[in-house]
Motif scaffolding. Structure first.
Motif, short mmCIF file in Angstrom:
data_model
loop_
_atom_site.label_atom_id
_atom_site.label_comp_id
_atom_site.label_asym_id
_atom_site.label_seq_id
_atom_site.Cartn_x
_atom_site.Cartn_y
_atom_site.Cartn_z
N PHE A 119 0.83 -1.20 0.00
CA PHE A 119 0.00 0.00 0.00
C PHE A 119 0.87 1.26 0.00
O PHE A 119 0.51 2.27 -0.61
N SER A 120 2.01 1.20 0.69
CA SER A 120 2.91 2.35 0.71
C SER A 120 3.46 2.63 -0.68
O SER A 120 3.54 3.79 -1.12
N ASN A 121 3.87 1.57 -1.39
CA ASN A 121 4.37 1.73 -2.76
C ASN A 121 3.32 2.40 -3.63
O ASN A 121 3.62 3.34 -4.38
N LEU A 122 2.09 1.90 -3.54
CA LEU A 122 1.02 2.42 -4.39
C LEU A 122 0.71 3.87 -4.03
O LEU A 122 0.49 4.70 -4.92
N GLY A 123 0.70 4.18 -2.72
CA GLY A 123 0.42 5.54 -2.30
C GLY A 123 1.46 6.53 -2.81
O GLY A 123 1.11 7.60 -3.33
N VAL A 124 2.73 6.18 -2.67
CA VAL A 124 3.80 7.05 -3.16
C VAL A 124 3.70 7.21 -4.68
O VAL A 124 3.87 8.31 -5.21
N ALA A 125 3.41 6.11 -5.38
CA ALA A 125 3.31 6.16 -6.84
C ALA A 125 2.20 7.10 -7.30
O ALA A 125 2.38 7.90 -8.23
N VAL A 126 1.05 7.02 -6.62
CA VAL A 126 -0.08 7.88 -6.99
C VAL A 126 0.27 9.35 -6.76
O VAL A 126 -0.03 10.23 -7.59
N ILE A 127 0.92 9.65 -5.63
CA ILE A 127 1.31 11.03 -5.33
C ILE A 127 2.31 11.55 -6.37
O ILE A 127 2.19 12.67 -6.87
N VAL A 128 3.30 10.73 -6.70
CA VAL A 128 4.33 11.14 -7.66
C VAL A 128 3.71 11.37 -9.04
O VAL A 128 4.00 12.38 -9.70
N MET A 129 2.84 10.45 -9.48
CA MET A 129 2.20 10.64 -10.78
C MET A 129 1.30 11.87 -10.79
O MET A 129 1.29 12.64 -11.77
N GLY A 130 0.54 12.06 -9.70
CA GLY A 130 -0.31 13.25 -9.62
C GLY A 130 0.50 14.53 -9.68
O GLY A 130 0.13 15.48 -10.37
#
Length: 266
Positions: A119-130
């Motif tokens: 979940f941490s990986n996915l959360g960071v990825a979403v923030i970075v892409m956004g």
């Protein structure tokens, strides 16, 4: 397909265990989030030092990072533990026990080993892409959004296939970790634009180990770039198809390996 309801029951058990031990889950999630945040910061410092990498700006490279990490997270939920630890289970004889279950061994392995640690990986990825989409002023209409979802799912299938391809040789070569490390070392190249590398690496990461379809080619679509190098511009749309074909090929490789598996006798 008949076993899919059972599979989701296994997943629910894992999620329930996460809720029961939420303090441990939160500590692990925080530490992993911090680790990925540091990695993003180091990447940013590197790009800022050189201004651009092969003509790609800081936020464009961050988009590559986000696409890669988001698809890796989705694949990791389901495939990391089952296949990274498969050689160990073969050595110990634990895998033989799995073969006695009245269920597809592939699905049973995935069911037992669903991981809540991504979940941490996915959360960071979403923030970075956004952040990348916002800073690059890339508006997404509903077609773009659907394509982004398809790209991430396609990338997840590519990464899942890589987990399978790296693990299956353990059916014949008990110590196969070096093969796995070699494959993932090559995947590290896609942190940066493919155009930064020579023709050999470009061909390798497009046609042999097609990791470039995880982020480099799809990014061309969103960024409006014309950076296709040796290959056709249609490659920017190919990630979902490449992911599906590669995953089906990985599953056939699994079936082949399982057919020729001989127990270690442990």
């Amino acid at each position: 397909m008949n076993h899919m309801p059972l599979y989701w029951q296994f997943v629910k058990i894992k999620l329930k265990a996460m809720a029961d031990y939420r303090s441990s889950f939160l500590i692990i999630t925080f530490s992993k989030t911090l680790m990925w945040a540091v990695e993003v910061f180091v990447l940013w410092i590197l790009i800022d030092r050189f201004k651009t990498i092969a003509g790609w700006s800081s936020y464009e490279v961050l988009l590559l990072f986000g696409l890669n990490l988001s698809s890796y997270a989705l694949a990791g939920f389901f495939f990391y533990h089952p296949f990274v630890y498969l050689p160990r289970r073969i050595q110990s004889g634990e895998f033989d026990e799995m073969l006695t279950k009245p269920m597809n061994p592939f699905l049973y392995l995935l069911s037992r080993e669903f991981s809540t640690g991504y979940f941490s990986n996915l959360g960071v990825a979403v923030i970075v892409m956004g952040l990348a989409f916002a800073k690059l002023d890339l508006g997404l209409d509903w077609i773009d959004l659907l394509f982004l979802i398809a790209v991430i799912l396609g990338g997840a299938m590519i990464q899942a296939a890589a987990f399978v391809f790296a693990a299956v040789p353990a059916f014949w070569i008990t110590q196969s970790s070096s093969l796995s490390r070699l494959m993932w070392d090559f995947k590290g190249f896609i942190r940066y634009p493919l155009s930064a590398y020579n023709s050999f690496i470009q061909v390798l990461l497009t046609l042999i180990l097609p990791f470039a379809f995880i982020n480099f080619y799809p990014a061309q679509y969103f960024l409006g770039k014309d950076d296709f190098l040796l290959f056709h511009p249609s490659f920017q749309y190919a990630a979902p198809l490449v992911g599906l074909l590669l995953f089906l090929l990985a599953y056939r490789f699994w079936r082949f390996g399982l057919k020729h598996y001989r127990s270690t006798g442990s």
